[in-house]
Design a protein around this motif. Sequence first.
Motif, PDB file in Angstrom:
ATOM      1  N   ILE A   1       0.867  -1.186   0.000  1.00  0.00           N
ATOM      2  CA  ILE A   1       0.000   0.000   0.000  1.00  0.00           C
ATOM      3  C   ILE A   1       0.899   1.229   0.000  1.00  0.00           C
ATOM      4  O   ILE A   1       1.706   1.412   0.911  1.00  0.00           O
ATOM      5  CB  ILE A   1      -0.926   0.007   1.231  1.00  0.00           C
ATOM      6  CG1 ILE A   1      -1.812  -1.239   1.212  1.00  0.00           C
ATOM      7  CG2 ILE A   1      -1.779   1.263   1.259  1.00  0.00           C
ATOM      8  CD1 ILE A   1      -2.630  -1.438   2.459  1.00  0.00           C
TER       9      ILE A   1
ATOM     10  N   SER B   1      -2.871   0.666  -4.114  1.00  0.00           N
ATOM     11  CA  SER B   1      -2.647  -0.584  -3.383  1.00  0.00           C
ATOM     12  C   SER B   1      -2.616  -1.750  -4.354  1.00  0.00           C
ATOM     13  O   SER B   1      -3.404  -1.813  -5.297  1.00  0.00           O
ATOM     14  CB  SER B   1      -3.776  -0.776  -2.368  1.00  0.00           C
ATOM     15  OG  SER B   1      -3.826  -2.112  -1.952  1.00  0.00           O
TER      16      SER B   1
ATOM     17  N   LEU C   1      -8.181  -5.834   1.251  1.00  0.00           N
ATOM     18  CA  LEU C   1      -7.811  -4.485   1.700  1.00  0.00           C
ATOM     19  C   LEU C   1      -8.796  -3.937   2.731  1.00  0.00           C
ATOM     20  O   LEU C   1      -8.385  -3.379   3.747  1.00  0.00           O
ATOM     21  CB  LEU C   1      -7.736  -3.549   0.484  1.00  0.00           C
ATOM     22  CG  LEU C   1      -7.312  -2.113   0.779  1.00  0.00           C
ATOM     23  CD1 LEU C   1      -5.892  -2.064   1.318  1.00  0.00           C
ATOM     24  CD2 LEU C   1      -7.423  -1.248  -0.478  1.00  0.00           C
TER      25      LEU C   1
END
Lengths: 240, 42
Positions: free
Chosen positions: A185, A190, A197
């Motif tokens: 990230i 990301s 996530l």
Amino acid sequence: MHRFANPARFLRIARPATPLTFWTGLAIVATGLAWGVFLAPGDYLQGESVRMLYVHVPTAWLSLSAYLGLGIAGFSVLVWKHPLAEVVLAALAPIGAAFAAVCLITGSIWGRPTWGTWWVWDGRLTSMLVLLFLYLGVIALMRAYDEPSQGARMGSVLALLGLVNLPIIKFSVEWWNTLHQPASITLSGSSIDSAMLWPLLTSAVGFALLMASAVLMRMRALIAERKVAARTARMAMAAA
Amino acid sequence: MTQTDYVIAAYVVAAVGIGSAVLWAYLTMRRAERAAQRLRER
């Protein structure tokens, strides 16, 4: 900032904030971890062991953030001599150390099935271990003096010097060959799938609130201990 | 050991580590604030 660095004003905010951060944090951590363990998918490469992500990564982020807070508190102690900054320094160090220790141990447990080893002396792992030692050093220095303010000054110097370790931890995976993966990230985005996530970010918010509640509790304890010490000294002087 | 065993071990370490830090913070806060309260009442 100086306006809020008043112990009486701080206590008025901290008393209701302590249970609020604790119970909210506990609920969010439970949600994030249940999401990560039962609903998020396994990794195509790492399989089930990727689920350690939801405890290892938040504790890593928070132990680094807490050390940054320690450095800022140390700066305030040395420059402005705030009594509340001394309290922040003393409260943050053991809680940050606990998070750093959990990060190191869970990382080691993750390393065994993923890399085939519990530990390697590479840049990321060694610099994280140095972070834990810095926390322990600040705690030891603060307790090494009879006069709390002198201990706080010495602890502040080490806290400030130790800040140099934060970019070393962050960039260790780019500067040196390491078993540890690079950052997933970054500010530009990301590489973690959103199915993993979101539970990660949820558990990170929950752990952050739990850390905040523990720091508030320690700050309240230290303020009360100082009040007791001051009042006892006054009573002893009056009796003499 | 299976991968699930490692995951369980990591979660137990996190629960014990962070749980004991929070519990220690709570107990020291309660003890110190009660001591300050007792002293105020004397």
